[in-house]
Design an enzyme around this catalytic site. Structure first.
Site, PDB file in Angstrom:
ATOM      1  N   HIS A  73      -2.599  -3.002   4.702  1.00 25.06           N
ATOM      2  CA  HIS A  73      -1.838  -2.077   5.552  1.00 25.06           C
ATOM      3  C   HIS A  73      -2.481  -2.027   6.945  1.00 25.06           C
ATOM      4  CE1 HIS A  73      -4.947   0.287   3.579  1.00 25.06           C
ATOM      5  NE2 HIS A  73      -4.703   1.366   4.301  1.00 25.06           N
ATOM      6  N   HIS A 107       0.836  -1.203   0.000  1.00 24.34           N
ATOM      7  CA  HIS A 107       0.000   0.000   0.000  1.00 24.34           C
ATOM      8  C   HIS A 107       0.868   1.250   0.000  1.00 24.34           C
ATOM      9  CE1 HIS A 107      -4.002   1.816   0.621  1.00 24.34           C
ATOM     10  NE2 HIS A 107      -3.312   2.781   1.221  1.00 24.34           N
ATOM     11  N   HIS A 124     -13.378   1.856   3.335  1.00 26.99           N
ATOM     12  CA  HIS A 124     -12.383   2.744   3.935  1.00 26.99           C
ATOM     13  C   HIS A 124     -12.939   3.079   5.316  1.00 26.99           C
ATOM     14  CE1 HIS A 124      -9.625   6.251   4.396  1.00 26.99           C
ATOM     15  NE2 HIS A 124      -8.798   5.335   3.906  1.00 26.99           N
TER      16      HIS A 124
END
EC number: 3.4.13.19
Length: 411
Positions: A235, A36, A168
């Protein structure tokens, strides 16, 4: 017995140099694949995606964690470039923004062909290694980028998306994000809704890596149990070392081990030390913990460079990867374990995802129910028949009858 005390500092320096030299030797043969990197977002933020701006020259780019000399110094041989659009684009222009950021990655690779090789497969990564280039792949960071559409998902795959982060830091109509676990968001899907399950199945069918960074624990568990292929955390770090809900708890790490999946450790200070300051040694603590709980096959690197405001002392940019590898060698990681974390583990997972794909299988077609879609600026084409529109029409009918019911009650 103390006559050689003055040699001790020299011995320490020589030992440090040995581990650094060993790290470079290993990385020449097995460069790091990072899960990432948000350089594409920086190119938007700093230059509005104008890559021909002389200040955007990636050989001299300043003020970022990433440029071409730093990638070379860090022995970075593979990079998932993050295609990110913020949560406030959800139900607005998320798809357009996603396409623009994918375009940036494609243009970047074309502008620097001596450095970057755009690839979409594990075989492509190996080809880039042979050519001494940085294998460049696209990871789409956030399920809101598909706008709750399986058709958009498939289109992004055709344009090169090879992992999708299911959320997200916001819920989608079909999956819950990590802020549910902090109490800052309300759960909507209890992990995955039925449509979210169809998204997972379609990603499996296409051979796209499923990324569980940013999702809630319930979403992690639901996906790990449903997916036919290993998944990644592109990540994320270890919750037991730093109790941030963005990190992976031990019970999920055990599921990672059972499914032969992968956790690529994030370097953001607040996810490493749970404070604004952190150092390289503390990053190694996360790697040690994941290796202990989930096994050496579960460890990778997802630095989140250029996507976070604070990175650890000793890991100031992408050039510092050899120092982290030297620290792992100092902690008695074997060469095979180090090579696994650098590249082999990601390649194994990617190959398993590719092998589990089945493009001859009929695609998922059932759309998300209309009443689960957010946003007011939507047309309803395609929902004019079938079960999804039936509920809407009943709602309109009941609303139209409300005045009549009120009048009758007054009689």
């Amino acid at each position: 017995m103390w006559s050689g005390w003055w040699l001790w500092p020299l011995v320490a320096v020589c030992t440090a140099d040995f581990f650094r030299d060993e790290a470079e030797r290993i990385m020449r043969d097995s460069p790091v694949i990072d899960g990432h990197n948000d350089l594409p977002w920086q190119l938007l933020d700093m230059f509005n995606n104008r890559l021909q701006d002389e200040r955007a020259n990636l050989t001299t780019l300043a003020g970022t964690h990433t440029n071409i000399p730093k990638l070379r110094a860090g022995f970075v041989g593979g990079q998932f470039w993050s295609v990110y659009t913020p949560c406030d684009t959800q139900n607005k222009d998320a798809v357009r923004r996603t396409l623009e950021q994918m375009d940036v990655v494609h243009r970047m690779c074309r502008m620097y062909p001596e450095t970057f090789l755009y690839v979409t497969s594990s075989a492509g990564i190996r080809q880039a290694f042979r050519e001494g280039k940085v294998a460049s792949l696209i990871g789409v960071e956030g399920g809101h980028s598909i706008d709750s559409s399986l058709g958009v998902l498939r289109a992004l795959y055709q344009l090169g998306m090879r992992y999708l982060t299911l959320t997200h830091s916001c819920n989608t109509p079909w999956a819950d994000n990590w802020l549910v676990d902090t109490g800052d968001s309300e759960p909507q899907s209890q992990g995955l809704s039925p449509f979210g399950q169809r998204v997972v199945k379609e990603l499996n069918r296409l051979g796209v890596l499923i990324d569980l960074a940013h999702v809630s624990v319930a979403t992690m568990k639901a996906t790990l149990q449903l997916s036919r292929a290993p998944v990644i955390f592109s990540h994320s770090s270890a919750y037991s070392v730093c109790a941030s809900r963005r990190n992976v708890p031990d019970d999920v790490l055990r599921l990672v081990k059972q499914t032969d999946s992968l956790v690529m450790v994030n370097f953001y200070n607040n996810y490493i030390s749970c404070t604004n300051k952190a150092n390289l040694s503390q990053v190694a603590d996360h790697l040690d913990h994941i290796k202990e709980v989930a096994g050496a096959r579960a460890v990778g690197f997802g630095g989140d460079f250029d996507g976070v405001p604070r990175v650890p002392e000793g890991l100031e940019d992408v050039s510092k990867y050899p120092d982290l590898i030297a620290e792992l060698l100092r902690r008695n990681w074997t060469e095979a374990e180090v090579k696994g974390a650098l590249a082999d583990n990601l390649l194994r997972v990617f190959e398993a995802v590719e092998q589990a794909s089945n493009l001859t299988q009929a695609p998922e077609e059932e759309p998300i129910p209309l009443d689960q879609l957010g946003g007011s600026c939507r047309t309803h084409y395609g929902y004019s028949s079938g079960a999804s529109s039936l509920h809407r029409h009943w709602g309109l009918l009941l609303a139209s009858l409300a005045p009549l019911v009120l009048c009758l009650s007054l009689l």
